[in-house]
Scaffold this active site. Sequence first.
Site, mmCIF file in Angstrom:
data_model
loop_
_atom_site.group_PDB
_atom_site.id
_atom_site.type_symbol
_atom_site.label_atom_id
_atom_site.label_comp_id
_atom_site.label_asym_id
_atom_site.label_seq_id
_atom_site.Cartn_x
_atom_site.Cartn_y
_atom_site.Cartn_z
ATOM 1 N N CYS A 2 -22.312 -9.488 -42.010
ATOM 2 C CA CYS A 2 -21.646 -11.061 -42.409
ATOM 3 C C CYS A 2 -23.056 -12.101 -42.349
ATOM 4 C CB CYS A 2 -20.321 -11.310 -41.823
ATOM 5 S SG CYS A 2 -18.901 -10.377 -42.471
ATOM 6 N N ARG A 27 -27.018 -9.663 -45.189
ATOM 7 C CA ARG A 27 -26.129 -9.443 -44.065
ATOM 8 C C ARG A 27 -25.078 -8.825 -45.028
ATOM 9 N NH1 ARG A 27 -27.946 -12.283 -39.122
ATOM 10 N NH2 ARG A 27 -25.935 -11.245 -38.620
ATOM 11 N N TRP A 74 -19.429 -8.769 -45.754
ATOM 12 C CA TRP A 74 -19.253 -7.118 -45.554
ATOM 13 C C TRP A 74 -18.368 -7.033 -44.314
ATOM 14 C CZ3 TRP A 74 -19.277 -3.652 -42.314
ATOM 15 C CH2 TRP A 74 -19.502 -1.996 -41.929
ATOM 16 N N ASN A 98 -18.032 -13.689 -37.663
ATOM 17 C CA ASN A 98 -19.439 -12.666 -38.292
ATOM 18 C C ASN A 98 -18.942 -11.547 -36.503
ATOM 19 O OD1 ASN A 98 -21.170 -10.817 -38.527
ATOM 20 N ND2 ASN A 98 -22.772 -11.759 -37.652
ATOM 21 N N GLY A 99 -18.347 -10.954 -37.111
ATOM 22 C CA GLY A 99 -17.937 -9.659 -35.902
ATOM 23 C C GLY A 99 -16.486 -8.976 -36.524
ATOM 24 N N GLU A 477 -34.721 11.999 -42.747
ATOM 25 C CA GLU A 477 -35.400 10.140 -43.075
ATOM 26 C C GLU A 477 -34.821 10.006 -44.912
ATOM 27 O OE1 GLU A 477 -34.948 7.186 -42.584
ATOM 28 O OE2 GLU A 477 -36.023 5.930 -43.934
ATOM 29 N N LYS A 481 -32.689 7.744 -47.213
ATOM 30 C CA LYS A 481 -32.989 7.233 -48.011
ATOM 31 C C LYS A 481 -32.652 7.357 -49.685
ATOM 32 C CE LYS A 481 -34.190 4.101 -46.254
ATOM 33 N NZ LYS A 481 -34.716 4.201 -44.624
ATOM 34 N N GLU A 484 -28.774 6.520 -49.761
ATOM 35 C CA GLU A 484 -28.112 5.381 -50.000
ATOM 36 C C GLU A 484 -28.927 4.152 -50.970
ATOM 37 O OE1 GLU A 484 -29.773 2.382 -46.944
ATOM 38 O OE2 GLU A 484 -31.792 3.544 -46.519
ATOM 39 N N HIS A 500 -28.462 29.358 -41.155
ATOM 40 C CA HIS A 500 -27.579 29.385 -40.360
ATOM 41 C C HIS A 500 -26.245 28.655 -41.116
ATOM 42 C CE1 HIS A 500 -29.784 31.450 -37.271
ATOM 43 N NE2 HIS A 500 -30.618 30.100 -37.464
ATOM 44 N N LYS A 600 -27.844 -5.035 -44.169
ATOM 45 C CA LYS A 600 -29.126 -5.271 -43.631
ATOM 46 C C LYS A 600 -28.862 -5.240 -42.317
ATOM 47 C CE LYS A 600 -33.402 -4.506 -43.693
ATOM 48 N NZ LYS A 600 -33.899 -4.242 -43.986
HETATM 49 C C1 F6R Z 1 -31.589 2.978 -43.976
HETATM 50 C C2 F6R Z 1 -31.723 1.725 -42.895
HETATM 51 C C3 F6R Z 1 -30.587 1.520 -41.676
HETATM 52 C C4 F6R Z 1 -31.560 1.247 -41.077
HETATM 53 C C5 F6R Z 1 -30.136 0.532 -39.190
HETATM 54 C C6 F6R Z 1 -30.680 0.537 -37.717
HETATM 55 O O1 F6R Z 1 -32.044 2.433 -44.526
HETATM 56 O O2 F6R Z 1 -32.568 0.092 -42.980
HETATM 57 O O3 F6R Z 1 -30.280 2.858 -41.275
HETATM 58 O O4 F6R Z 1 -32.431 1.844 -40.062
HETATM 59 O O5 F6R Z 1 -29.097 0.141 -40.062
HETATM 60 O O6 F6R Z 1 -31.022 -1.094 -38.124
HETATM 61 P P1 F6R Z 1 -32.258 -2.024 -36.920
HETATM 62 O O7 F6R Z 1 -33.115 -1.229 -37.394
HETATM 63 O O8 F6R Z 1 -32.001 -3.702 -37.773
HETATM 64 O O9 F6R Z 1 -31.337 -1.717 -36.304
#
Ligand code: F6R
Length: 605
Positions: A2, A27, A74, A98-99, A477, A481, A484, A500, A600
């Site tokens: 948000c 956001r 969000w 926001n929150g 990772e 990627k 998502e 396993h 984000k």
């Molecule tokens: C995945 C991604 C998220 C962030 C996570 C932490 O591509 O971007 O998994 O890594 O939300 O965010 P930060 O680094 O801002 O604490």
Amino acid sequence: MCGIIGIVGSTDVTDRLVDGLKRLEYRGYDSSGIAVLDKGVLKRERAEGKIKALEAKLKETPLDGSIGIAHTRWATHGVPNENNAHPHFAGRVGVVHNGIIENFLEIRKKLGGKRTFTTQTDTEVIAHLVDLALDSGLSPIEAFKTSLKELHGAYALGLIINDNPGYIFAARAGSPLALGIGETEMYLGSDATALAQLSQKLVYLEEGDWAVITKDNYDIFDKDDKPVERPITIISGGPAMAEKGNYRHFMLKEIYEQPETIGRTLSNYISDFHRETNIPEGIDFKNLDRVIIVACGTAYYAGAVAKYWFEQIGGISVEVDIASEFRYRKPVLSQNSLFIAVSQSGETADTLAALRYCKASGLKTAALVNVMTSTMAREADIALPINAGPEIGVASTKAFTSQLTALAALALAAGRSRNTLSRDGEIRLSRSLIETPRLVTQTLELDSIIEAFAFDFSKAKSAFYLGRGPYVPLAFEGALKLKEISYIHAEGYAAGELKHGPIALIEDGTPVIVIAPYDNLYEKTISNMQEVSARGARILLITDAAGAKISEELADDLIIVPTCDGFVAPIIIAIVVQLLAYHTAVHLGTDVDQPRNLAKSVTVE
Ligand code: F6R
């Protein structure tokens, strides 16, 4: 998670609010809305979906007013539709938030007889509380102040009141909020990005602060309602928003920026001339008995790779934890530990809470962040920058490799301080790190090979990523990627763990990405690769020239990364898994920069 923006202006604010929302769209992008006071009368427009939907509505029915608040959402409470979009109105009051108001159900029950709630959100109760307080005869300031006392949970909020055209009220508890100072106007925003076009002079509200903002003044009060001064921070970098340039997506641009961003990170941590690491002031690696790294998502995987580096090079025990779990398991903390929060945004609620938990327990805390104006950077004892520049794509790419680079340099610093790394060793490993931007440039040349593989890969329903040692977090990772941005189900596994249980999922044609540059674990990983290959998996082997020479024929597809020191290989491999996820998502036509359900900056628990 948000985004909020507000302007107490001298001219019409609508276009500037929409512009601010576009900057904040990272956001959250489920829905958005804007409310203005038009000659003292509250008016609003809201829309489901991205900001462009709101913009289209505003074209049809323009809003005018010199005071306004706006929000991009969000969803946490209530589905993302127009009705649940902010600003929420009750009587004379409009609010953006926001929150999470954790006691909203209790408040709803309490107000039930007196009020009708029209949304599923937690936020609506704030507007009702203030409006009821106004009904009881309190002044707007008193009504705002007393209502805050009823709220439990996290909030950053902006609030306007009918017939009260001179003010925006703001408050912060648990979610970041800043005021921007203009020549003839004042602003409110979730972060510096929101305010970048409007002001470079920011005042960050602290925990429990609330504020009354007028066109030419602002008053801040602390949690005990005492007037307080908060420092003015001058934000450098100018108003320019990161632009996509000629790239199709921010994510691709950010992937391609990595030779430069890694170089910038390095310049902070390594002295090229002396081939040695700069030990950040305030960190005494020599006398530490443990490093605790806490983070979420991609940042957590950076921490998980760093565990191998700190343990092998620095001879120091490392605990890596997922931030949302860390404090709830009541970890046993020793005073000689260094806590490192890793976070691109520096605002992630769980990581911030873990930092505060460790700080309150007396540990030395560091925050490795990209946004140096963030709450974590301000609250940690030591702020460690990664200097990757604004990361706009929701999927983290360049921040990940810069986090890895900085952590690798810190591991070298630990090794030097603790005498577990010889001078020759330090020269060799720092040289490898200094070589990384060049190696990343060479890896980017594999783009078309990766894109070609992604065409078939995009037809998969499910995929697996395998690795050993530091490539286990890389496997996680890679899978993250892919999930998502392409929405293909994917899992990362330690290669030795597959038999396993998960191997039962392998069937004819299941894609398995095996990460195995040539090293002491190479043969074991290749054995695991053969186990899945024997069960019909389609193998993509990511290896180097030495590894390819041995196992070329065992893999269905091959990506050969530049030969490099195993120490920096995780940084190089990161580029491959990023490009693979990117091209797969592009083939599938998903919204790469703003994938569904994500935001984000995750500022709620
Ligand atoms: C995945 C991604 C998220 C962030 C996570 C932490 O591509 O971007 O998994 O890594 O939300 O965010 P930060 O680094 O801002 O604490």
